[in-house]
Design an enzyme around this catalytic site. Structure first.
Site, PDB file in Angstrom:
ATOM      1  N   ILE A  36       0.818  -1.224   0.000  1.00 10.73           N
ATOM      2  CA  ILE A  36       0.000   0.000   0.000  1.00 10.73           C
ATOM      3  C   ILE A  36       0.846   1.267   0.000  1.00 10.73           C
ATOM      4  O   ILE A  36       0.332   2.344  -0.274  1.00 10.73           O
ATOM      5  CB  ILE A  36      -1.017   0.027   1.166  1.00 10.73           C
ATOM      6  CG1 ILE A  36      -0.315  -0.018   2.509  1.00 10.73           C
ATOM      7  CG2 ILE A  36      -2.021  -1.105   1.024  1.00 10.73           C
ATOM      8  CD1 ILE A  36      -1.238   0.247   3.694  1.00 10.73           C
ATOM      9  N   GLN A 101      11.743  -4.685  11.005  1.00 10.06           N
ATOM     10  CA  GLN A 101      10.523  -5.391  10.620  1.00 10.06           C
ATOM     11  C   GLN A 101       9.338  -4.669  11.237  1.00 10.06           C
ATOM     12  O   GLN A 101       9.270  -4.489  12.451  1.00 10.06           O
ATOM     13  CB  GLN A 101      10.574  -6.848  11.098  1.00 10.06           C
ATOM     14  CG  GLN A 101       9.378  -7.652  10.678  1.00 10.06           C
ATOM     15  CD  GLN A 101       9.487  -9.115  11.093  1.00 10.06           C
ATOM     16  OE1 GLN A 101      10.410  -9.517  11.783  1.00 10.06           O
ATOM     17  NE2 GLN A 101       8.515  -9.904  10.675  1.00 10.06           N
ATOM     18  N   HIS A 107       7.287 -11.748   5.692  1.00  5.89           N
ATOM     19  CA  HIS A 107       6.917 -11.242   4.377  1.00  5.89           C
ATOM     20  C   HIS A 107       8.175 -10.894   3.599  1.00  5.89           C
ATOM     21  O   HIS A 107       9.162 -10.435   4.159  1.00  5.89           O
ATOM     22  CB  HIS A 107       5.978 -10.035   4.470  1.00  5.89           C
ATOM     23  CG  HIS A 107       6.478  -8.901   5.297  1.00  5.89           C
ATOM     24  ND1 HIS A 107       6.536  -8.945   6.690  1.00  5.89           N
ATOM     25  CD2 HIS A 107       6.923  -7.668   4.954  1.00  5.89           C
ATOM     26  CE1 HIS A 107       6.999  -7.797   7.146  1.00  5.89           C
ATOM     27  NE2 HIS A 107       7.249  -7.000   6.111  1.00  5.89           N
ATOM     28  N   LEU A 108       8.105 -11.142   2.314  1.00  9.52           N
ATOM     29  CA  LEU A 108       9.201 -10.851   1.408  1.00  9.52           C
ATOM     30  C   LEU A 108       8.756  -9.722   0.494  1.00  9.52           C
ATOM     31  O   LEU A 108       7.730  -9.827  -0.180  1.00  9.52           O
ATOM     32  CB  LEU A 108       9.540 -12.104   0.588  1.00  9.52           C
ATOM     33  CG  LEU A 108      10.738 -12.009  -0.339  1.00  9.52           C
ATOM     34  CD1 LEU A 108      12.028 -11.904   0.480  1.00  9.52           C
ATOM     35  CD2 LEU A 108      10.787 -13.221  -1.255  1.00  9.52           C
TER      36      LEU A 108
END
Length: 123
Positions: A36, A101, A107-108
């Protein structure tokens, strides 16, 4: 090592359908969607559907099926988005506080579509 997974994190909520996303691809074990707040012309997030906090957690405890599905999905998405080949892309997995993080669900980030510069400043 033990990891504590927070089931209220935003990616867990996306996986439960509580928050909409712009899906690129979904498989039995993996979801890929547009970031997003993109940092490049192409910026997608690849997440496992399992409750894994970080890359090391996923690598240590995911099933072979989850691991294979995740990585094959990365390859398919890179091809679909036109990132495979000489132009390339960057894959980033942040982990923990030192890795900045922001969401405690593995998540990649897959980024591409322009030259991305150095990964880190030399110190």
């Amino acid at each position: 090592m033990s990891w504590t997974y927070d089931p209220t994190n935003i990616f867990a909520r996306i996986l439960r359908g509580e928050i909409p996303n712009k899906t690129v691809m979904e498989t039995p074990h993996t979801l890929v969607f547009h970031d997003i707040h993109p940092q490049a012309p192409v910026h997608v997030l690849v997440i496992p559907k399992g409750a894994y906090v970080s890359l090391d957690h996923f690598s240590a405890e995911a099933t072979e099926a989850e691991i294979v599905d995740f990585h094959r999905t990365v390859a398919k998405v890179c091809a679909i988005l036109g990132l495979s080949g000489e132009e390339g892309f960057r894959a980033i997995a942040n982990a923990g506080a030192n890795g900045h993080q922001e969401v405690p669900h593995y998540h990649l980030h897959i980024l591409g579509g322009r030259p991305l510069g150095r990964m880190l400043e030399r110190v």
